[in-house]
Design a protein around this motif. Structure first.
Motif, PDB file in Angstrom:
ATOM      1  N   HIS A  82     -14.194   0.728   9.357  1.00  0.00           N
ATOM      2  CA  HIS A  82     -13.415   0.240   8.821  1.00  0.00           C
ATOM      3  C   HIS A  82     -11.937   0.823   9.316  1.00  0.00           C
ATOM      4  N   VAL A  83     -10.603   0.331   8.791  1.00  0.00           N
ATOM      5  CA  VAL A  83      -9.413   1.022   9.350  1.00  0.00           C
ATOM      6  C   VAL A  83      -9.572   2.319   8.568  1.00  0.00           C
ATOM      7  N   GLU A  84      -9.099   3.162   9.530  1.00  0.00           N
ATOM      8  CA  GLU A  84      -8.848   4.638   8.940  1.00  0.00           C
ATOM      9  C   GLU A  84      -7.335   5.062   9.076  1.00  0.00           C
ATOM     10  N   ARG A  85      -7.048   5.931   8.355  1.00  0.00           N
ATOM     11  CA  ARG A  85      -5.790   6.497   8.336  1.00  0.00           C
ATOM     12  C   ARG A  85      -5.691   7.767   9.311  1.00  0.00           C
ATOM     13  N   ASP A  86      -4.714   7.908  10.463  1.00  0.00           N
ATOM     14  CA  ASP A  86      -4.753   9.374  11.225  1.00  0.00           C
ATOM     15  C   ASP A  86      -4.288  10.205  10.295  1.00  0.00           C
ATOM     16  N   LEU A  87      -5.224  11.238  10.087  1.00  0.00           N
ATOM     17  CA  LEU A  87      -4.836  12.501   9.279  1.00  0.00           C
ATOM     18  C   LEU A  87      -3.795  13.519  10.025  1.00  0.00           C
ATOM     19  N   TYR A  88      -4.069  13.360  11.228  1.00  0.00           N
ATOM     20  CA  TYR A  88      -3.225  14.328  11.959  1.00  0.00           C
ATOM     21  C   TYR A  88      -1.869  13.722  12.817  1.00  0.00           C
ATOM     22  N   PHE A  89      -1.585  12.498  12.226  1.00  0.00           N
ATOM     23  CA  PHE A  89      -0.378  11.939  12.609  1.00  0.00           C
ATOM     24  C   PHE A  89       1.136  12.602  12.150  1.00  0.00           C
ATOM     25  N   THR A  90       1.938  12.814  12.816  1.00  0.00           N
ATOM     26  CA  THR A  90       3.284  13.275  12.361  1.00  0.00           C
ATOM     27  C   THR A  90       4.325  12.399  12.233  1.00  0.00           C
ATOM     28  N   PRO A  91       5.088  12.077  11.447  1.00  0.00           N
ATOM     29  CA  PRO A  91       6.100  11.350  11.546  1.00  0.00           C
ATOM     30  C   PRO A  91       6.979  11.483  12.750  1.00  0.00           C
ATOM     31  N   VAL A  92       7.373  10.321  13.372  1.00  0.00           N
ATOM     32  CA  VAL A  92       8.174  10.139  14.634  1.00  0.00           C
ATOM     33  C   VAL A  92       9.053   9.061  14.555  1.00  0.00           C
ATOM     34  N   ARG A  93      10.263   9.257  15.320  1.00  0.00           N
ATOM     35  CA  ARG A  93      11.082   8.446  15.522  1.00  0.00           C
ATOM     36  C   ARG A  93      10.543   7.026  16.292  1.00  0.00           C
ATOM     37  N   TYR A  94      10.842   6.025  15.821  1.00  0.00           N
ATOM     38  CA  TYR A  94      10.116   4.667  16.646  1.00  0.00           C
ATOM     39  C   TYR A  94      10.576   4.863  18.066  1.00  0.00           C
ATOM     40  N   GLY A  95      11.818   5.041  18.462  1.00  0.00           N
ATOM     41  CA  GLY A  95      11.931   5.277  20.008  1.00  0.00           C
ATOM     42  C   GLY A  95      10.881   6.241  20.668  1.00  0.00           C
ATOM     43  N   ASP A  96      10.625   7.133  19.980  1.00  0.00           N
ATOM     44  CA  ASP A  96       9.590   8.091  20.659  1.00  0.00           C
ATOM     45  C   ASP A  96       8.273   7.957  20.767  1.00  0.00           C
ATOM     46  N   LEU A  97       7.871   6.746  19.890  1.00  0.00           N
ATOM     47  CA  LEU A  97       6.459   6.473  20.075  1.00  0.00           C
ATOM     48  C   LEU A  97       5.841   6.291  21.726  1.00  0.00           C
ATOM     49  N   LYS A  98       4.660   6.620  21.896  1.00  0.00           N
ATOM     50  CA  LYS A  98       4.102   6.485  22.936  1.00  0.00           C
ATOM     51  C   LYS A  98       3.113   5.300  22.871  1.00  0.00           C
ATOM     52  N   ILE A  99       3.393   4.132  23.650  1.00  0.00           N
ATOM     53  CA  ILE A  99       2.338   3.199  23.199  1.00  0.00           C
ATOM     54  C   ILE A  99       2.041   2.508  24.664  1.00  0.00           C
TER      55      ILE A  99
END
Length: 99
Positions: A82-99
């Motif tokens: 199933h799709v899961e939620r990342d329990l350890y994700f910290t809100p971040v500015r879109y421009g700072d995402l590392k994709i």
């Protein structure tokens, strides 16, 4: 796992509330992912009435789009996960995402 929690509903802004904010400066509030299919959703906005998110989707392509939570709860990967939620994700500015 419940994808959209009451806590997330309180902090994720509603659709179109940040139209005057540049995309790079918007906040990504949560991350959902499909562990066995290499798909990730980075949530920017949420509409409680329709139970729909606006997110950056990193999957076959990288694109912004809308998807209902009900749809995500039905999705299964190659191994049936199933799709899961990342329990350890910290809100971040879109421009700072590392994709």
């Amino acid at each position: 796992m419940k994808l959209m929690t009451k806590e997330l509903e309180k902090i994720i802004p509603p659709f179109y509330s940040g139209e005057d904010i540049e995309l790079e400066d918007k906040i990504v509030y949560a991350k959902f992912f499909l562990p066995d299919a290499n798909f990730t959703w980075y949530i920017l906005e949420y509409d409680k009435e329709s139970n729909t998110i606006f997110a950056l989707v990193d999957g076959l392509d990288i694109e912004l789009g809308y998807v209902s939570i009900e749809e995500l709860e039905q999705v299964r990967g190659h191994m049936g996960l199933h799709v899961e939620r990342d329990l350890y994700f910290t809100p971040v500015r879109y421009g700072d995402l590392k994709i």
